[in-house]
Design a protein around this motif. Structure first.
Motif, PDB file in Angstrom:
ATOM      1  N   VAL A   9       0.847  -1.182   0.000  1.00  0.00           N
ATOM      2  CA  VAL A   9       0.000   0.000   0.000  1.00  0.00           C
ATOM      3  C   VAL A   9       0.889   1.240   0.000  1.00  0.00           C
ATOM      4  O   VAL A   9       2.074   1.156   0.272  1.00  0.00           O
ATOM      5  CB  VAL A   9      -0.927  -0.022   1.228  1.00  0.00           C
ATOM      6  N   PRO A  10       0.346   2.401  -0.292  1.00  0.00           N
ATOM      7  CA  PRO A  10       1.192   3.554  -0.588  1.00  0.00           C
ATOM      8  C   PRO A  10       2.218   3.928   0.474  1.00  0.00           C
ATOM      9  O   PRO A  10       3.275   4.422   0.142  1.00  0.00           O
ATOM     10  CB  PRO A  10       0.175   4.685  -0.783  1.00  0.00           C
ATOM     11  N   LEU A  11       1.927   3.718   1.751  1.00  0.00           N
ATOM     12  CA  LEU A  11       2.856   4.195   2.754  1.00  0.00           C
ATOM     13  C   LEU A  11       4.067   3.301   2.922  1.00  0.00           C
ATOM     14  O   LEU A  11       5.026   3.672   3.574  1.00  0.00           O
ATOM     15  CB  LEU A  11       2.138   4.341   4.105  1.00  0.00           C
ATOM     16  N   ALA A  12       4.033   2.109   2.383  1.00  0.00           N
ATOM     17  CA  ALA A  12       5.159   1.192   2.532  1.00  0.00           C
ATOM     18  C   ALA A  12       6.401   1.801   1.895  1.00  0.00           C
ATOM     19  O   ALA A  12       6.363   2.318   0.787  1.00  0.00           O
ATOM     20  CB  ALA A  12       4.837  -0.146   1.880  1.00  0.00           C
ATOM     21  N   ALA A  13       7.526   1.752   2.612  1.00  0.00           N
ATOM     22  CA  ALA A  13       8.808   2.285   2.142  1.00  0.00           C
ATOM     23  C   ALA A  13       8.705   3.760   1.807  1.00  0.00           C
ATOM     24  O   ALA A  13       9.342   4.234   0.883  1.00  0.00           O
ATOM     25  CB  ALA A  13       9.311   1.495   0.940  1.00  0.00           C
ATOM     26  N   GLU A  14       7.857   4.481   2.545  1.00  0.00           N
ATOM     27  CA  GLU A  14       7.672   5.895   2.252  1.00  0.00           C
ATOM     28  C   GLU A  14       8.234   6.758   3.356  1.00  0.00           C
ATOM     29  O   GLU A  14       8.546   6.305   4.453  1.00  0.00           O
ATOM     30  CB  GLU A  14       6.184   6.217   2.090  1.00  0.00           C
ATOM     31  N   ARG A  15       8.383   8.022   3.051  1.00  0.00           N
ATOM     32  CA  ARG A  15       8.724   9.024   4.047  1.00  0.00           C
ATOM     33  C   ARG A  15       7.568   9.992   4.167  1.00  0.00           C
ATOM     34  O   ARG A  15       6.804  10.175   3.223  1.00  0.00           O
ATOM     35  CB  ARG A  15      10.006   9.767   3.673  1.00  0.00           C
ATOM     36  N   ALA A 112      -3.605  16.021   3.449  1.00  0.00           N
ATOM     37  CA  ALA A 112      -2.428  15.201   3.153  1.00  0.00           C
ATOM     38  C   ALA A 112      -2.457  14.821   1.681  1.00  0.00           C
ATOM     39  O   ALA A 112      -3.524  14.629   1.089  1.00  0.00           O
ATOM     40  CB  ALA A 112      -2.412  13.942   4.028  1.00  0.00           C
ATOM     41  N   ARG A 113      -1.260  14.727   1.086  1.00  0.00           N
ATOM     42  CA  ARG A 113      -1.145  14.311  -0.307  1.00  0.00           C
ATOM     43  C   ARG A 113      -0.109  13.206  -0.382  1.00  0.00           C
ATOM     44  O   ARG A 113       0.951  13.300   0.246  1.00  0.00           O
ATOM     45  CB  ARG A 113      -0.736  15.496  -1.192  1.00  0.00           C
ATOM     46  N   ARG A 114      -0.396  12.180  -1.163  1.00  0.00           N
ATOM     47  CA  ARG A 114       0.464  11.011  -1.188  1.00  0.00           C
ATOM     48  C   ARG A 114       0.600  10.484  -2.606  1.00  0.00           C
ATOM     49  O   ARG A 114      -0.234  10.764  -3.473  1.00  0.00           O
ATOM     50  CB  ARG A 114      -0.090   9.926  -0.268  1.00  0.00           C
TER      51      ARG A 114
END
Length: 465
Positions: A9-15, A112-114
């Protein structure tokens, strides 16, 4: 054959990067203090936190599983941002991309923007040059070349961009698009908590100290949570106006019987004490220090709804009452390692930590071995009993059912003071036809004290329920 893994999902490995506005009650904090507060808050979720271009950057990959996945962590972070004065949030596979997404939102939007790895380039290309600090510094010149977005900047010849604007612009652009690795200076917590706060103007009333004190306690709460610790006390210091001819400083310490990191609890205790402080002069600065810091984690919540208690914990309620009524008016019982029944319990201030528990006394173990124990109700002073011959009477003759249990102790007190409680007794369980089971003792011949005249031999000391 192992089952295929679901797509990340989008937050994986994210900052995650956040840009701040001004939170309610944060006007009393300087920009440096407000930024430090956000850094300490971020360290509650990950040890990899950096300050980049005035924003707070968090590396969340290693924390996703601990907080229940990316979606649960994002909901939790979004719920706490308003209190920190954060109004824009960006999430992306790279730190500079997350910062660019946060800056692309309007100020005060509370949004929030992702983006994901496969949509990173398409998301960044339309963004204006101001979203990237290195590009924003050259925005005026680039706009005259017809370049107004990050995508148009990428389309320019790299050799010409490097010669005219320097290699740092291309390096920042490549880092944002994930073509070059990023290096950040990670923040860390100080070993000691001693922040200070300068008041906008001198204040002479405790009620006016509430907002700045609340900001300092919120920093304490974040600092303790990031260190997985609790404090058993706080010390508030204040600085007077030196022109008033009084003591330059004053301080107030409050303590808790149990470690705590609840800023609201410390605020209630300090407010109760500050309301009784006689101010010698207006206060112009505050500082806070944590006392008794120790490793601590809150109790885990039960899975059963009926075990989850709402409202203020009992320990905090007792400490608040002690602060209002006085420490000697709110007491709790504490067991003492003493064979004498009249000394086995001591009343202790509820706001003070209890002494370390000790193993049961041998006399209590003896009572358990004989199959009978001691009563729950003891008389404040033993009551002398009338004897007919050698038999004690209390609303009639008593029948001795068990005993004796001999207690012969207190000799160390007798050698130190004249009115010491030297105890030489044989205890029995007796039955009364009118009063039920009683706990009586017989004083050994010729061994009386001030509370036990030598003329009387039998006394009533307790009643069984």
């Amino acid at each position: 054959m192992p089952a295929p893994q679901p797509e990340a999902v989008p937050l994986a490995a994210e900052r995650l990067a956040s840009c701040a506005g001004e939170a309610p009650g944060e006007a009393e904090l300087s920009a440096e203090q407000a930024q430090r507060r956000r850094v300490w808050w971020a360290l509650r979720y990950t040890p990899r936190v950096a300050c980049v271009d005035g924003a707070v950057l968090m590396e969340l990959q290693a924390s996703l599983r601990l907080f229940g996945g990316d979606r649960a962590l994002l909901r939790r972070v979004l719920g706490e941002l308003q209190a920190l004065g954060v109004d824009r949030l960006g999430l992306a596979p790279t730190g500079r991309a997350a910062l660019a997404l946060a800056r692309s939102l309007p100020v005060g939007s509370r949004r929030a923007r992702r983006c994901r790895t496969d949509t990173l380039a398409a998301t960044l290309d339309p963004l204006p040059l101001d979203c990237l600090s290195e590009a924003g510094a050259q925005a005026a010149l680039l706009s005259r070349l017809g370049c107004r977005s990050l995508g148009q900047l990428r389309a320019l010849p790299r050799g010409g961009v490097a010669r005219r604007f320097g290699a740092s612009l291309l390096r920042a652009l490549d880092q944002a698009y994930g073509l070059q690795s990023e290096l950040f200076a990670w923040e860390s917590l100080p070993e000691q908590f001693e922040p200070s706060c300068q008041l906008p103007e001198p204040e002479a009333h405790s009620a006016a100290l509430g907002p700045p004190l609340q900001g300092l306690l919120q920093q304490l709460q974040d600092w303790l949570a990031a260190r997985q610790a609790g404090a058993t006390g706080v010390c508030l210091s204040w600085q007077h106006d030196p022109r008033r001819g009084c003591a330059p400083r004053g301080e107030l310490s409050v303590h808790s019987a149990q470690p705590s990191r609840d800023g609201a609890h410390w605020l209630r205790l300090l407010s109760e004490h500050l309301a009784r402080v006689a101010w010698e002069a207006p206060v112009q600065a505050l500082s806070l220090r944590a006392l008794g810091v120790q490793a601590w984690s809150p109790d885990t919540h039960s899975l059963l709804p009926q075990d989850q208690h709402a409202g203020e914990p009992l320990a905090q309620c007792l400490e608040r009452l002690a602060a209002r009524l006085g420490p000697q008016r709110v007491l709790q019982g504490a067991l003492q390692a003493d064979h004498r029944p009249q000394h086995r319990q001591r009343w202790w201030p509820a706001a003070t930590p209890l002494p370390a528990a000790r193993p049961p006394t041998p006399s209590a173990e003896l009572g358990q071995a004989l199959g009978w124990g001691q009563p729950a109700w003891l008389l404040p002073q033993p009551q002398a009993l009338r004897c007919v011959g050698e038999r004690p009477h209390y609303h009639g003759a008593l029948a001795l059912l068990a005993g004796p249990e001999r207690i012969e102790t207190g000799w160390w007190d007798a050698s130190a003071t004249a009115d010491a409680d030297l105890t030489l007794r044989d205890y029995f369980i007796a039955r009364s036809a009118q009063a039920g089971l009683l706990w009586v003792f017989r004083v050994r011949t010729g061994t009386g004290t001030a509370a036990e005249p030598s003329a009387a031999r039998w006394f009533l000391h307790g009643v069984f329920g």
